[in-house]
Scaffold this motif. Sequence first.
Motif, PDB file in Angstrom:
ATOM      1  N   UNK A 234       0.692  -1.554  -0.185  1.00 51.53           N
ATOM      2  CA  UNK A 234      -0.389   0.107   0.055  1.00 51.53           C
ATOM      3  C   UNK A 234       0.936   1.111  -0.163  1.00 51.53           C
ATOM      4  N   UNK A 235       1.247   1.508  -1.095  1.00 49.15           N
ATOM      5  CA  UNK A 235       2.014   2.555  -1.268  1.00 49.15           C
ATOM      6  C   UNK A 235       1.420   4.153  -0.751  1.00 49.15           C
ATOM      7  N   UNK A 236      -0.240   4.619  -0.397  1.00 45.84           N
ATOM      8  CA  UNK A 236      -0.446   6.034   0.086  1.00 45.84           C
ATOM      9  C   UNK A 236      -0.700   6.434  -1.854  1.00 45.84           C
ATOM     10  N   UNK A 237      -0.962   7.661  -1.295  1.00 45.93           N
ATOM     11  CA  UNK A 237      -0.645   8.889  -2.464  1.00 45.93           C
ATOM     12  C   UNK A 237       0.834   8.699  -3.144  1.00 45.93           C
ATOM     13  N   UNK A 238       0.497   9.216  -4.591  1.00 45.28           N
ATOM     14  CA  UNK A 238       1.564   9.329  -5.101  1.00 45.28           C
ATOM     15  C   UNK A 238       1.752  10.349  -6.042  1.00 45.28           C
ATOM     16  N   UNK A 239       3.670  10.397  -6.309  1.00 47.01           N
ATOM     17  CA  UNK A 239       3.848  12.173  -6.893  1.00 47.01           C
ATOM     18  C   UNK A 239       4.814  11.894  -7.766  1.00 47.01           C
ATOM     19  N   UNK A 240       4.562  12.774  -8.653  1.00 48.18           N
ATOM     20  CA  UNK A 240       5.758  12.913  -9.886  1.00 48.18           C
ATOM     21  C   UNK A 240       6.992  12.776  -9.390  1.00 48.18           C
ATOM     22  N   UNK A 244       6.689   8.206  -3.465  1.00 49.27           N
ATOM     23  CA  UNK A 244       5.472   7.973  -2.778  1.00 49.27           C
ATOM     24  C   UNK A 244       4.974   7.877  -0.868  1.00 49.27           C
ATOM     25  N   UNK A 245       3.560   8.266  -0.702  1.00 40.84           N
ATOM     26  CA  UNK A 245       3.419   8.591   0.323  1.00 40.84           C
ATOM     27  C   UNK A 245       4.364   7.358   1.735  1.00 40.84           C
ATOM     28  N   UNK A 246       4.199   6.325   1.570  1.00 39.31           N
ATOM     29  CA  UNK A 246       4.547   5.324   2.518  1.00 39.31           C
ATOM     30  C   UNK A 246       6.060   5.754   2.816  1.00 39.31           C
ATOM     31  N   UNK A 247       7.016   6.165   1.963  1.00 40.32           N
ATOM     32  CA  UNK A 247       8.305   6.632   1.892  1.00 40.32           C
ATOM     33  C   UNK A 247       8.492   7.700   3.189  1.00 40.32           C
ATOM     34  N   UNK A 248       7.557   8.585   2.639  1.00 41.87           N
ATOM     35  CA  UNK A 248       7.527   9.835   3.013  1.00 41.87           C
ATOM     36  C   UNK A 248       7.164  10.201   4.418  1.00 41.87           C
ATOM     37  N   UNK A 249       5.801   9.091   5.418  1.00 39.82           N
ATOM     38  CA  UNK A 249       5.722   9.119   6.548  1.00 39.82           C
ATOM     39  C   UNK A 249       6.560   8.398   7.082  1.00 39.82           C
ATOM     40  N   UNK A 250       7.668   6.948   6.717  1.00 36.96           N
ATOM     41  CA  UNK A 250       8.133   6.785   7.627  1.00 36.96           C
ATOM     42  C   UNK A 250       9.659   7.293   7.918  1.00 36.96           C
ATOM     43  N   UNK A 251      10.527   8.154   6.626  1.00 38.49           N
ATOM     44  CA  UNK A 251      11.344   9.040   6.974  1.00 38.49           C
ATOM     45  C   UNK A 251      10.608  10.659   8.486  1.00 38.49           C
ATOM     46  N   UNK A 252       9.080  10.820   8.591  1.00 37.40           N
ATOM     47  CA  UNK A 252       8.591  12.072   9.253  1.00 37.40           C
ATOM     48  C   UNK A 252       8.621  11.440   9.849  1.00 37.40           C
ATOM     49  N   UNK A 253       8.382  10.031  10.363  1.00 33.07           N
ATOM     50  CA  UNK A 253       8.301   9.549  11.911  1.00 33.07           C
ATOM     51  C   UNK A 253       9.993   8.683  12.281  1.00 33.07           C
ATOM     52  N   UNK A 254      10.401   8.783  11.654  1.00 37.04           N
ATOM     53  CA  UNK A 254      11.790   8.358  12.188  1.00 37.04           C
ATOM     54  C   UNK A 254      12.546   9.674  12.422  1.00 37.04           C
ATOM     55  N   UNK A 255      12.351  11.305  11.886  1.00 35.16           N
ATOM     56  CA  UNK A 255      12.604  12.501  12.418  1.00 35.16           C
ATOM     57  C   UNK A 255      12.297  12.492  13.848  1.00 35.16           C
ATOM     58  N   UNK A 256      10.700  12.582  13.389  1.00 37.10           N
ATOM     59  CA  UNK A 256       9.781  12.953  14.340  1.00 37.10           C
ATOM     60  C   UNK A 256      10.399  12.203  16.248  1.00 37.10           C
ATOM     61  N   UNK A 296       0.005   8.465  17.992  1.00 42.12           N
ATOM     62  CA  UNK A 296       0.521  10.164  16.525  1.00 42.12           C
ATOM     63  C   UNK A 296       0.486   9.730  14.764  1.00 42.12           C
ATOM     64  N   UNK A 297      -0.692   9.733  14.484  1.00 40.85           N
ATOM     65  CA  UNK A 297      -0.382   8.997  13.078  1.00 40.85           C
ATOM     66  C   UNK A 297       0.458   9.876  11.913  1.00 40.85           C
ATOM     67  N   UNK A 298       0.454   9.478  11.297  1.00 42.99           N
ATOM     68  CA  UNK A 298       1.526  10.878   9.817  1.00 42.99           C
ATOM     69  C   UNK A 298       0.753  10.142   8.659  1.00 42.99           C
ATOM     70  N   UNK A 299       0.970  11.314   7.803  1.00 44.34           N
ATOM     71  CA  UNK A 299      -0.097  10.863   6.416  1.00 44.34           C
ATOM     72  C   UNK A 299       0.467  12.017   5.370  1.00 44.34           C
ATOM     73  N   UNK A 300       0.177  12.207   4.789  1.00 40.50           N
ATOM     74  CA  UNK A 300       0.581  12.858   3.060  1.00 40.50           C
ATOM     75  C   UNK A 300      -0.865  13.173   2.108  1.00 40.50           C
ATOM     76  N   UNK A 301      -1.870  13.691   1.778  1.00 40.91           N
ATOM     77  CA  UNK A 301      -2.409  13.559   1.227  1.00 40.91           C
ATOM     78  C   UNK A 301      -2.704  14.553  -0.319  1.00 40.91           C
TER      79      UNK A 301
END
Length: 451
Positions: A234-240, A244-256, A296-301
Amino acid sequence: MVVAVTLLLAGAATADNSGVVIEKVRHGNRGEQTRLVVELDRQTSYRAFVMVSPNRLAVDLPSAQWQAPRTGFFNHPVVKGYRSGDLDGGLTRIIFDLGRPALVAQSFMLQQDTANPHRLVIDLNPVSQNIFDLAIDDIKGDANLRRQQQTAPLKTSSNQPKALGTLTLPSRKPPSITQQPISSSLRHRENSDIAASSALPARKPAGMAPPMTGNVTQARRWVIILDAGHGGHDPGALAGGGVKEKNITLSMARALKTALEDTGRYKVYLTRDNDSFIPLRQRVAIARKRGGDLFISLHADKIDRKNVRGASIYTLSEKASDAESERLADQENKAGIVSGVDLSGEEADVADILLDLAMREKMNESNLLARYVEDSIRRKNIRLLPNSHRSAGFAVLKAPDIPSVLVEIGFLSNPEEAKLLNSKDFQAKMASALREGIEAYFAKIQALQKI
């Protein structure tokens, strides 16, 4: 009136708080105000504050005996009635159910006179719902009155109506519930304020930690669960560019996680620390198994309008605050469907009961956390959506005993913001903002002796 209050303040230091007797609870109108009067056999300390979802006024007293009925119903537009319970920690709580939002304009104790007993007087002014919501952490009376931990159940008296069913929440399995038939009026009266049937597993304290800021001393390290949205297949939202959202949220969670652990005041766990799929219900189970104090759940819409950007904070509600919030919640909740099997179905089946029995206080604390996080993000000059504190029925926020928020850190559908979200500098800035909001929340909670 002034003389009576002055006499009270002069004698307050010698007030006897042991075994106070509640002789009568009554109400009346005083101009535009509604007056509540609790007649007592002696002076005592007290504390009054409001709570939302539903709107109500809580009055805490030292452990009291009841000569008056422990429940009552009023034919009044502002105060519909009252009910009561005893906290394990030695407090008696009276809950006044409000028919419309109203705040405490003044509260005071009056000494006994020739015509009246000792009285706790509370005057309520009607206000808008927005003003009411902003006052949930304001306390009238003795703010230092000892308050039992929120995980402790309230003891109901023998003449109190029985609570709604029996709620069992095992620590290693999805929530389950046994429900007894009840009347609609009893369902309205009984919720987590008084219901003693909510059996929640005890939490294990973590190790010691340095003091909090100011003169507040922290007894243990709080446990925070960070949930990186999506993952695995489940990649979540995708950008150009393959973002992938799943990678951004994991990186954000590690930073926090790093930002929080660097303070020495928190133990932080991730629901996932790799590219794996975790069902929604299991994420909640992980938080409860770890004895989390916050989730705290982290996402990107991502939406169709590429010009929309900004962060937002969501708390749980049975009804979404707007159509966009409902769309987002439905989209995220579908992540619980794997191989044609809806893993979130049972959670949805018991959601109403969980909310009624165990989640009222935690929803209030979640709203408080959202306010502090929203303020700290704004102070960091990070863009926020208009009306950035929103609500919806996110399955991942349904832990019944843990304050929970979902943070949408931005929109991958906006090309400029997608680049920002994938930036380590931005993630560090957002982590700092979230940490400051969390710090402010715990400082407030501890000052109010909620944990």
